[in-house]
Each structure stands twice: as structure tokens, then as C-alpha cells.
Scaffold this motif. Structure first.
Motif, mmCIF file in Angstrom:
data_model
loop_
_atom_site.group_PDB
_atom_site.id
_atom_site.type_symbol
_atom_site.label_atom_id
_atom_site.label_comp_id
_atom_site.label_asym_id
_atom_site.label_seq_id
_atom_site.Cartn_x
_atom_site.Cartn_y
_atom_site.Cartn_z
ATOM 1 N N ASN A 1 0.823 -1.203 0.000
ATOM 2 C CA ASN A 1 0.000 0.000 0.000
ATOM 3 C C ASN A 1 0.864 1.263 0.000
ATOM 4 O OD1 ASN A 1 -2.794 -1.281 0.514
ATOM 5 N ND2 ASN A 1 -1.493 -2.195 2.109
ATOM 6 N N LYS A 2 0.388 2.323 -0.641
ATOM 7 C CA LYS A 2 1.037 3.633 -0.616
ATOM 8 C C LYS A 2 0.196 4.551 0.261
ATOM 9 C CE LYS A 2 3.132 3.378 -5.222
ATOM 10 N NZ LYS A 2 3.227 4.024 -6.558
ATOM 11 N N LEU A 3 0.816 5.121 1.312
ATOM 12 C CA LEU A 3 0.052 5.806 2.345
ATOM 13 C C LEU A 3 0.639 7.165 2.685
ATOM 14 C CD1 LEU A 3 -0.129 2.716 4.738
ATOM 15 C CD2 LEU A 3 -1.797 3.344 2.989
ATOM 16 N N LYS A 4 -0.232 8.130 2.822
ATOM 17 C CA LYS A 4 0.136 9.424 3.385
ATOM 18 C C LYS A 4 -1.150 10.016 3.955
ATOM 19 C CE LYS A 4 3.107 13.422 2.545
ATOM 20 N NZ LYS A 4 4.293 12.811 3.190
ATOM 21 N N TYR A 5 -1.228 10.049 5.299
ATOM 22 C CA TYR A 5 -2.489 10.401 5.959
ATOM 23 C C TYR A 5 -2.198 11.255 7.181
ATOM 24 C CZ TYR A 5 -7.491 9.264 6.115
ATOM 25 O OH TYR A 5 -8.860 9.294 6.004
ATOM 26 N N TYR A 6 -2.911 12.355 7.293
ATOM 27 C CA TYR A 6 -2.678 13.278 8.393
ATOM 28 C C TYR A 6 -3.848 13.253 9.379
ATOM 29 C CZ TYR A 6 1.116 15.143 5.577
ATOM 30 O OH TYR A 6 2.274 15.278 4.851
ATOM 31 N N SER A 7 -3.498 13.182 10.645
ATOM 32 C CA SER A 7 -4.509 13.181 11.697
ATOM 33 C C SER A 7 -5.003 14.598 11.946
ATOM 34 C CB SER A 7 -3.928 12.604 12.990
ATOM 35 O OG SER A 7 -3.016 13.527 13.563
ATOM 36 N N GLN A 8 -5.989 14.704 12.830
ATOM 37 C CA GLN A 8 -6.551 16.017 13.140
ATOM 38 C C GLN A 8 -5.531 16.941 13.800
ATOM 39 O OE1 GLN A 8 -9.463 15.807 16.491
ATOM 40 N NE2 GLN A 8 -9.112 13.616 16.315
ATOM 41 N N PHE B 1 0.923 -9.879 7.588
ATOM 42 C CA PHE B 1 1.736 -10.389 6.498
ATOM 43 C C PHE B 1 1.970 -9.271 5.479
ATOM 44 C CE2 PHE B 1 -0.700 -14.167 7.940
ATOM 45 C CZ PHE B 1 0.359 -14.930 8.403
ATOM 46 N N GLY B 2 3.181 -9.200 4.954
ATOM 47 C CA GLY B 2 3.514 -8.229 3.924
ATOM 48 C C GLY B 2 3.775 -6.830 4.420
ATOM 49 N N TRP B 3 3.914 -6.661 5.730
ATOM 50 C CA TRP B 3 4.019 -5.328 6.315
ATOM 51 C C TRP B 3 5.173 -4.516 5.729
ATOM 52 C CZ3 TRP B 3 0.567 -2.736 8.946
ATOM 53 C CH2 TRP B 3 0.947 -1.603 9.666
ATOM 54 N N SER B 4 6.309 -5.153 5.481
ATOM 55 C CA SER B 4 7.508 -4.436 5.043
ATOM 56 C C SER B 4 7.383 -3.904 3.618
ATOM 57 C CB SER B 4 8.741 -5.338 5.140
ATOM 58 O OG SER B 4 8.614 -6.447 4.257
ATOM 59 N N THR B 5 6.368 -4.348 2.874
ATOM 60 C CA THR B 5 6.233 -3.913 1.476
ATOM 61 C C THR B 5 5.406 -2.639 1.328
ATOM 62 O OG1 THR B 5 4.242 -5.252 1.086
ATOM 63 C CG2 THR B 5 6.383 -6.314 0.718
ATOM 64 N N ASN B 6 4.849 -2.134 2.426
ATOM 65 C CA ASN B 6 4.075 -0.898 2.350
ATOM 66 C C ASN B 6 4.994 0.312 2.242
ATOM 67 O OD1 ASN B 6 1.242 -1.939 2.897
ATOM 68 N ND2 ASN B 6 2.368 -2.771 4.651
ATOM 69 N N ILE B 7 4.502 1.377 1.622
ATOM 70 C CA ILE B 7 5.265 2.621 1.526
ATOM 71 C C ILE B 7 4.592 3.645 2.429
ATOM 72 C CG2 ILE B 7 6.068 4.457 0.012
ATOM 73 C CD1 ILE B 7 6.030 2.497 -2.279
#
Length: 665
Positions: free
Chosen positions: A617-624, A641-647
């Protein structure tokens, strides 16, 4: 993140990508029909999408000489024919010779609306194929001989007669006849019973036009210059490119430029039926998209790089290789390559493996044809009262505009084999479509707006609930409603919510989860698939989000290849259950007073989360609080499973979705 007590919205079909492209058919299966609508061809619909210009009075005839054998499968249709030309009837020469195969292909234009039945006869073997529209990739075998028949002997085998099929007057449907002759007598003929019982034992040429030659050997390359960044999301593909040209390959090597993005797109024409596998390589970033047909709206991302690769370096990341994809010979599939170059070396390449395991690196020029933009025409709706069906089956509901008021626009109770397509559902304090104890319901190409929830499916065990290619605008809730699609206690095979587009505009909507799976279960062999959806907008509920898996339990739920922008308090969540997966999604969220996290994995209210997968997964998320908060895994839950493959902290922004995603009205 709280559980949702569901009551409204859902559907499904899909199966992993391999099955998405393969339509299983049975030529002896009755096709259900409704006189004033279109019928489903094994779940696919004979649509109104292809309008006839004028039938030209001819159909393309191709012949392969010196081909032994007595079966249609012996015809080498993936090769250049010995001869070809146009003929004026869907009938072969009688006793022409031996050891040849022939194919007739083109378009048929029905003269009137209604139910049609076809027959085929042939010696030594013959098959009749018909598409749901003018795309040969959607063709289905509707009749065939089991061995030889005499000339125009229509009743030797039951398989020679097609089911009754509803067609629209002056619309354009792809049709194909395959005929193999070994030795002895030879012939092939097709007849048709029109609405009103008129029979044409030789369909006249006035009903036909020939199939065009589609292989141009070129694809369109577009380039955007002076674009910073290293990610595909930085390409402003919704704007006019700096330059464009035709090229002859899905490959660019060492252009030696910086800060540009490119898109290469066209059509892929597979040489044979079967399963294909694709790879992509590129520097700095590259994505490969493929459609289920020639429509750009149906494209899905099938492979991508996670960062740069060397030229033709195919195995650096698992994501570079696609799943196996079933394609049809001579079908026309939209294909798109996106490539972003920042600085340094640059390249992009696509290869594929054919069904016989032959590799083409890159894909051969003979498989490609150039992209042509086509206008999409909105369907014409007829105003209808809300529809309530109990125990109904084998019908199609199409072309309706239904304002539900205070009831669902469509209610289905104990129904099966229903196709709901190209309708508009709007202005209801209840849901758009409500299903209870149904199976094999296909909901596609509909538009939902200003309803409490779009689709709600509950208490379903037979499977086959499919919600594909719909568009949803401004769900109104309130809780527990507010979803585009919700499954409540849904199980069985072949369930899916895929390739939908949903948008909730702030202050015009009151939403909960975009897509919600509540107490719903797939299986290892047939998971519930939530694939390729676009979701933008959510909130202001502090428990709202994009996609929720495992709410109050659930298993074998797969959320993959979805793109979410500002979807609410969270992006995608696993709230419990077993073997639930979040794979290859792109999630971006700006800071708002209700935002929290892109992906979370938790065991809520005692529904234990086991065997989760979160990968690619490609992630960029900002909290409040404006802190970037991409993931949260609750204490006591094993690393997915697969945790290390996320960005995490991916170089993405809200441009990962086009400015306009809702195109229906």
C-alpha cells in the motif's frame, strides 16, 4: 473506530483478477429476458451502448487453407489467413473443398427490438458467437454443432439452437462464425428467428457490416515536461500534455531526461485465448493498467514498481508481476503505462508471457493498436415508481430513473438472477437498492445520488452479489446508513464490490463507511473482493472511513487496488475476523478535525483479528493534529503479512484521483 449496525447497501461479483476477465459460458443455458429490456448473457448484458451507423451489407470472411482436422480448435485463428474478403451472407460455400477452416466476423444490426433465436449447421464442425456489444472481447458462444450436420440441418443436436436473446433495433453487436472442414461434404449456415416468428434461413447482408482490421502497430505516447517528483501520482494526466506522438512499443529506454512524466496507451490484441501474465519495470516509478475491454473507465492497475528499477529488471519487487489474466483472442483491451522520471537514469518497459509460456520482451508491435478517444453518452432514463420484487428471477431492470421518497428505489426479496443496469436512483430517505435473501444479483453502470445508502445486501448465503462500475454521489445517512455499498451477513462464492466510483462532497453529504463488510464471509477459494474502487470524501462522522473489513467478524475479505482521497476518520480498516487483506491500495488524507489514520488493524468488541495481510500500500495520511499517521496495529495483534512492502509517507497527494470522477448524471 466503532462497529456499524448495518441495514442498507451491498452487492458482489469479482473473483480475483484472473476471473474478472474470463466469462464462463454454457451454450445450452437459457438466457432470461424481459420484452422491454435487454437480457443477461451469463451475467453480462446485451446493452444499448453500441449504436449502428448503417449496415454496409457485408461481413468479413477469412480462410485458412491446408489445415487438417475436423474441429474448430484446429483453425489457426492467431495466424494470418490464406485469404480474406467481404461476403454478403453469413453462409459458407457448399462442398468447397477439404482441409480448411474459415471465420466470418463482423457486426449484426437487428431490425427491430425483441427476442431473437439463432441456429447453426455445419460440416464438419461449426460454432456461433455473439457479443453483448460491439466488442469482440465480450463474445459468448451461443450455438454449436457437436459433429457434422447436413446442409441447413438445424435440429440434429440441441446445441445448434441458441437461447432466446433480447436485442435492440439498429444497435451494433459483434458476431462470429467458426467453421472447420476436413474431408467430404462441407457447409456452414446460420438462421435466425426474429421477433414475431419471422425466420431468415440465410440472414441477409443488409443486417451486417464487416469487422475492421484493428492492429495498427502503434500506441500513443504523451509527455508532461517540467514536472517534479518521483512518483506516478505527480503526473498531471488530467491536463494537456506538453507533447505527444505515436510509438511502436511499450518501452522507452534511456531518454536521458529529468522531471517529466509520460503515459503510453492504446489497445492490446491478444493472439490466442488463455491466461497471460504481465511485468513492468521503470525508473523512477511505473504503473501498468489494463481494462476488461476497450473502455478506459474499466481499467485497473495490474502491476507497478515500488521505486526505481534498472532497464528490464523484472523481479526487484513482487508488485512488478501481475496476476494471471484470462484474455480472448482478437479481443480489444485498453492498456496504459504511466511512468514518472525525476533525475538520473530513466526507462520503462512492459513484457508479457503468453498462454504457451512464450515471453515477449517487450510486447510485440503486432499486438498493439493506437488509442482513440471516444465520447461516453449518458443513458436516457424513463421515470419509474419504486420497484418491489419478491421471488422474482431472470429479469433485467434498465433505463429507469427512480426517486424512492421514503422507501428503497428497488427492493429485492428472495430474488435471483436479476440484472440492474444503467439506472438512476435519487432523492430517497431510504436506500437505492435493498436486497434480502437473494443470490446472483448483478448491479452495474448505475448512478446513485442523495440516498441514505447506495446498495444494501443482507442475509445472503447463495453468493453472486456483484456491484461493479457504478457511481455514487453524496450519500445522506444518517448512521447506521451512509455507505455507498454495505454487505450484512453475506456469504457464498463470487461476491464483489469493484470498479465503482464514490464521492461525498463536504456539507452535501453525511456518510459512514464508503464500503462496509459486516459479518460477511468469503472463502479461501472465493474471497469477497473489493477491488479497483475510487473513493473521495468522507466525514464528518468520527467513525467514518473508506473501506471497513471484518466489522463484527468476517473472513476472506480482500480490499485491493483501491484509491482513496480524504475518505474520513480512517482509510481502510480491519476491525476483526480472519484472513482479511488490504493489498496495493493508495490512500491519501489531509488533516481535518475528524481524521485519524490511513490503515488500522484491530480486534473490536471482542471480534479477534487473525491472519491479517497489509501489503504493497502507498500511504500518506494526516490526523486532526496534523501529524502524519499512516498505520496503527493494536497491541496483541501480530504484525500483518507483507508489512515491510508498504510505503509509509509515500510521495502522493490528492491528485492520485482525477479532478472529476463522477461522470454519470
Amino acid at each position: 473506530m466503532s462497529m456499524k449496525n448495518l441495514k442498507c447497501s451491498g452487492y458482489a461479483f469479482l473473483v480475483p483478477l484472473i476471473s474478472l476477465f474470463a466469462v464462463a459460458t454454457s451454450c445450452n443455458k437459457d438466457f432470461s429476458l424481459k420484452p422491454d429490456n435487454a437480457t443477461a448473457l451469463n451475467g453480462k448484458m446485451v446493452t444499448e451502448a453500441s449504436f449502428a451507423a448503417v449496415a454496409s451489407g457485408a461481413i468479413l470472411h477469412e480462410q485458412w487453407d491446408n489445415v487438417t482436422g475436423n474441429d474448430v480448435s484446429n483453425i489457426p485463428v492467431q495466424t494470418t489467413p490464406s485469404s480474406s474478403g467481404q461476403v454478403s451472407t453469413l453462409e459458407g460455400a457448399v462442398n468447397y473443398g477439404s482441409n480448411y477452416g474459415e471465420r466470418f466476423k463482423g457486426y449484426i444490426y437487428p431490425p427491430i427490438d425483441g427476442s431473437y433465436t439463432f441456429w447453426i449447421a455445419g460440416d464438419d464442425a461449426a460454432e456461433l458467437w455473439l457479443s453483448i456489444d460491439d466488442n469482440s472481447a465480450n463474445k459468448i458462444k451461443i450455438a454449436n454443432t457437436l459433429s457434422w450436420t447436413s446442409y441447413k440441418e438445424w435440429t440434429k443436436f440441441t446445441s445448434q439452437k441458441s437461447p432466446s436473446i433480447v436485442l435492440k433495433a439498429n444497435h451494433k453487436y459483434y458476431i462470429e462464425v467458426l467453421h472447420k472442414q476436413g474431408g467430404g461434404d462441407g457447409s456452414v449456415s446460420v438462421k435466425c428467428a426474429l421477433p414475431g416468428n419471422t425466420t431468415e434461413t440465410s440472414i441477409p447482408g443488409s443486417r451486417f457490416s464487416p469487422a475492421p482490421v484493428t492492429i495498427s502497430g502503434t500506441v500513443l505516447r504523451e509527455e508532461w515536461d517540467n514536472i517534479t517528483g518521483n512518483d506516478v501520482a505527480n503526473i498531471p494526466a488530467q491536463t494537456t500534455p506538453t507533447s505527444s506522438k505515436q510509438i511502436t512499443t511499450l518501452e522507452e529506454q534511456l531518454i536521458n531526461g529529468s522531471n517529466y512524466g509520460e503515459r503510453i496507451r492504446g489497445y492490446l490484441n491478444p493472439p490466442v485465448n488463455g491466461n497471460y501474465t504481465f511485468w513492468i519495470a521503470g525508473d523512477d516509478a511505473a504503473e501498468l493498467w489494463l481494462s476488461t475491454d476497450d473502455d478506459t473507465r474499466h481499467k485497473i492497475k495490474i502491476a507497478s514498481t515500488l521505486s526505481w528499477t534498472n532497464f528490464r529488471e523484472w523481479t526487484k519487487f513482487p508488485s512488478q508481476k501481475s496476476a494471471s489474466v484470462a484474455l480472448k483472442a482478437n479481443g480489444k483491451y485498453y492498456i496504459e503505462v504511466l511512468h514518472k522520471q525525476g533525475g538520473g537514469g530513466d526507462n520503462v518497459s512492459v513484457q508479457w508471457m503468453l498462454p504457451d509460456n512464450t515471453m515477449e520482451t517487450p510486447i510485440a508491435v503486432s499486438r498493439l493498436s493506437t488509442y482513440v478517444a471516444t465520447a461516453v453518452t449518458a443513458p436516457a432514463y424513463a421515470t419509474s415508481n419504486p420497484i418491489y420484487l419478491d421471488g422474482a428471477h431472470d429479469i433485467t431492470i434498465s433505463g429507469k430513473a427512480i426517486s424512492g421518497g421514503n422507501v428503497p428505489a428497488i427492493t429485492l426479496i428472495n430474488c435471483y438472477n436479476i440484472h440492474i443496469t444503467q439506472n438512476k436512483f435519487y432523492n430517497s430517505t431510504d436506500v437505492g437498492i435493498h436486497m434480502l435473501n437473494c443470490k446472483n444479483i448483478l448491479v452495474d453502470y448505475n448512478y446513485f445520488t442523495n440516498v441514505s445508502s447506495g446498495v444494501y445486501a443482507e442475509q445472503i448465503s447463495g453468493g453472486g452479489i456483484v456491484v461493479n462500475y457504478n457511481q455514487f454521489l453524496n450519500m445522506q445517512g444518517p448512521l447506521p446508513r451512509g455507505q455507498f455499498v454495505q454487505f450484512n451477513n453475506v456469504s457464498g462464492p463470487n461476491n464483489s464490490v469493484s470498479y465503482n466510483r464514490g464521492e461525498n462532497i463536504p456539507r452535501q453529504s453525511s456518510t459512514e463507511d464508503g464500503i462496509s463488510m459486516y459479518k460477511s464471509n468469503g472463502s479461501a477459494a472465493s474471497p469477497i473482493i473489493i477491488n479497483g474502487n475510487w473513493i473521495r470524501g468522507g466525514g464528518p462522522s468520527s467513525s467514518s472511513g473508506g473501506i471497513l473489513l471484518g466489522d463484527n467478524g468476517g473472513s476472506y475479505l480482500v480490499a485491493s487496488n483501491n484509491i482513496l482521497v480524504d475518505p474520513g476518520e480512517y482509510g481502510i480498516g480491519i476491525a476483526g475476523g480472519d484472513h482479511n487483506s488490504i493489498i496495493n491500495n493508495t490512500i491519501y488524507g489531509r488533516s481535518q478535525y475528524f481524521t485519524n489514520v490511513a490503515i488500522y488493524v484491530n480486534s473490536i468488541y471482542g471480534y479477534t483479528c487473525t491472519n491479517p495481510t497489509v501489503s504493497g500500500n502507498k500511504l500518506k495520511y494526516y490526523s486532526q493534529t496534523t501529524w502524519e499517521n499512516d498505520t496503527w496495529v493494536a497491541p496483541g495483534i501480530a504484525t500483518p503479512f507483507g508489512w515491510s512492502t508498504n510505503i509509509f509517507g509515500a510521495n502522493i497527494n490528492d491528485s492520485v484521483l482525477p479532478a472529476v470522477i463522477i461522470t454519470y448524471n
